[in-house]
Scaffold this active site. Structure first.
Site, PDB file in Angstrom:
ATOM      1  N   LYS A 118       0.825  -1.220   0.000  1.00 47.97           N
ATOM      2  CA  LYS A 118       0.000   0.000   0.000  1.00 47.97           C
ATOM      3  C   LYS A 118       0.848   1.253   0.000  1.00 47.97           C
ATOM      4  O   LYS A 118       0.453   2.272  -0.572  1.00 47.97           O
ATOM      5  CB  LYS A 118      -0.991  -0.016   1.164  1.00 47.97           C
ATOM      6  CG  LYS A 118      -2.128  -1.009   0.929  1.00 47.97           C
ATOM      7  CD  LYS A 118      -3.449  -0.541   1.507  1.00 47.97           C
ATOM      8  CE  LYS A 118      -4.583  -1.415   0.967  1.00 47.97           C
ATOM      9  NZ  LYS A 118      -5.869  -1.182   1.569  1.00 47.97           N
ATOM     10  N   LYS A 200      -5.092  -9.257  -7.053  1.00 48.56           N
ATOM     11  CA  LYS A 200      -6.430  -9.581  -6.538  1.00 48.56           C
ATOM     12  C   LYS A 200      -7.453  -8.508  -6.945  1.00 48.56           C
ATOM     13  O   LYS A 200      -7.080  -7.344  -7.162  1.00 48.56           O
ATOM     14  CB  LYS A 200      -6.405  -9.798  -5.034  1.00 48.56           C
ATOM     15  CG  LYS A 200      -6.361  -8.548  -4.201  1.00 48.56           C
ATOM     16  CD  LYS A 200      -6.751  -8.874  -2.766  1.00 48.56           C
ATOM     17  CE  LYS A 200      -6.789  -7.581  -1.969  1.00 48.56           C
ATOM     18  NZ  LYS A 200      -7.596  -7.639  -0.777  1.00 48.56           N
ATOM     19  N   LYS A 203     -11.644  -3.324  -4.374  1.00 42.23           N
ATOM     20  CA  LYS A 203     -12.640  -2.246  -4.438  1.00 42.23           C
ATOM     21  C   LYS A 203     -12.061  -0.972  -5.012  1.00 42.23           C
ATOM     22  O   LYS A 203     -12.720  -0.227  -5.711  1.00 42.23           O
ATOM     23  CB  LYS A 203     -13.090  -1.854  -3.017  1.00 42.23           C
ATOM     24  CG  LYS A 203     -13.890  -2.810  -2.268  1.00 42.23           C
ATOM     25  CD  LYS A 203     -14.222  -2.153  -0.916  1.00 42.23           C
ATOM     26  CE  LYS A 203     -14.165  -3.156   0.203  1.00 42.23           C
ATOM     27  NZ  LYS A 203     -12.852  -3.289   0.823  1.00 42.23           N
TER      28      LYS A 203
END
Ligand code: AQP
Length: 334
Positions: A118, A200, A203
């Protein structure tokens, strides 16, 4: 004589309102949450505090929170059976997270792969919250003395850290926290991006074609599956190097219950076009009732408010006991 009933185990899990809930969240997590409601004492949170580790636009964030709450109810979480609360409404989470930060080592947090991923993705905002996120996650779980935490592969490292923090704290002060076990659901599919099947489905993916959301119309779902990246072999089989087809087979299997062998047999001699259509149609049918229930919930905000207010209150009471005990053990004055 009164029959002794065995106490149900406590399950804790959470989901972030960081965008529209995806097919990945649904097949990898929420569908299993629904299935666990009768067997276990389930506690679920909408983890909105976690979401601000990445910058959110206020109006959109507010909308995402309400949409996510409605979506999870629509998936089948029953507010009568399970506790489904808003993390930011329960003050103990941020409080225990601070305490646990002081029992978590810098080195441990530095090893978290999600932090590395991240912080690379949001290089302009590598904030301290992104780094200490696992201490908040540990607080979420430990506050409820959870026996089990359903985890996907991507969360295993965080749960391991939660266990280490709990054991460290208990080692210093006695039995304060239950050390939770990971619970690997039988049908926990890991869904990958439809545009880059090595990543993956997320959202927050900026490519709208990469993920199917619970709010997509049947036409949009079909379009996204038709555009899904595959390979040039044109044979439906699960094999190394066929990430796109493997992903579609995983989704199809999770929705229909068919095994990979059955799917390979059913699509023997057929092209990818037929397979993509079949996967798309199966997903449309799976999500149709979810979307219908979502429309009902989102139109009745006062019902939702009633649900989360009730759950928030119970969660606050329950978690306060753990927080009070931890603070007393550390030496704070009441
Ligand atoms: N692609 C996926 N396949 C299977 N399971 C998934 N989960 C997430 N993506 C997939 C599972 O969903 C639960 C809730 O996840 P989260 O909201 O806490 O955060 P996340 O894992 O970071 O989910 P996203 O969708 O990828 O969100 P963003 O884009 O904000 O990072 C977890 O149990 C997770 O394993």
């Amino acid at each position: 004589m009164e029959q002794q009933t065995e106490k149900k185990k406590i399950v804790f899990s959470a989901i972030q309102p960081s965008g529209t809930i995806t097919l990945g969240n649904y097949l990898g997590a929420v569908k299993n949450w629904v299935a666990m409601q009768d067997e276990f004492n389930c506690i679920y949170a909408l983890a909105d505090l976690h979401t601000i580790t990445v910058r959110q636009e206020p109006a959109q964030f507010r909308k995402n929170i309400i949409d996510a709450y409605a979506s999870i109810l629509a998936c089948g979480i029953d507010a009568e059976k399970s506790l489904f609360f808003m993390q930011s409404h329960v003050t103990t989470h941020a409080q225990l997270a601070w305490l646990l930060n002081c029992y978590t080592q810098f080195g441990e947090l530095s090893r978290m792969t999600q932090f590395k991923d991240k912080s690379a993705k949001h290089a302009d905002n590598v904030n301290a919250g992104l780094f200490t996120y696992p201490a908040l996650m540990a607080a979420d779980i430990l506050l409820y003395q959870a026996d089990m935490v359903p985890v996907g592969a991507d969360q295993k490292q965080h749960l391991e850290l939660t266990r280490n923090i709990a054991e460290r704290f208990n080692g210093l002060y006695g039995n304060v926290f239950k050390v939770p076990e990971p619970y690997i659901p039988k049908n926990g599919a890991r869904v990958m991006s439809l545009q880059d099947p090595t990543k993956k489905m997320s959202k927050s993916d900026e490519n709208v074609n990469a993920c199917v959301t619970l709010m997509d119309s049947p036409e949009t779902i079909m379009k996204k599956f038709k555009r899904a990246v595959t390979d040039s072999e044109a044979k439906v089989r699960y094999a190394e190097g066929k990430d796109g087809i493997n992903n579609l087979m995983t989704i199809y299997s999770a929705v229909t219950g068919l095994t990979f062998e059955q799917i390979e047999k059913d699509f023997d001699g057929k092209g990818y076009g037929d397979f993509k259509t079949a996967v798309g149609e199966a997903v449309v049918e799976e999500l149709r009732p979810v979307r219908e229930r979502y429309d009902k919930y989102i139109a009745d905000k006062s019902y939702m408010q009633e649900c989360y207010r009730k759950a928030d209150e119970i969660a606050q009471k329950f978690s306060q006991r753990t927080l009070d005990k931890a603070m007393k053990k550390i030496g704070f004055v009441k």
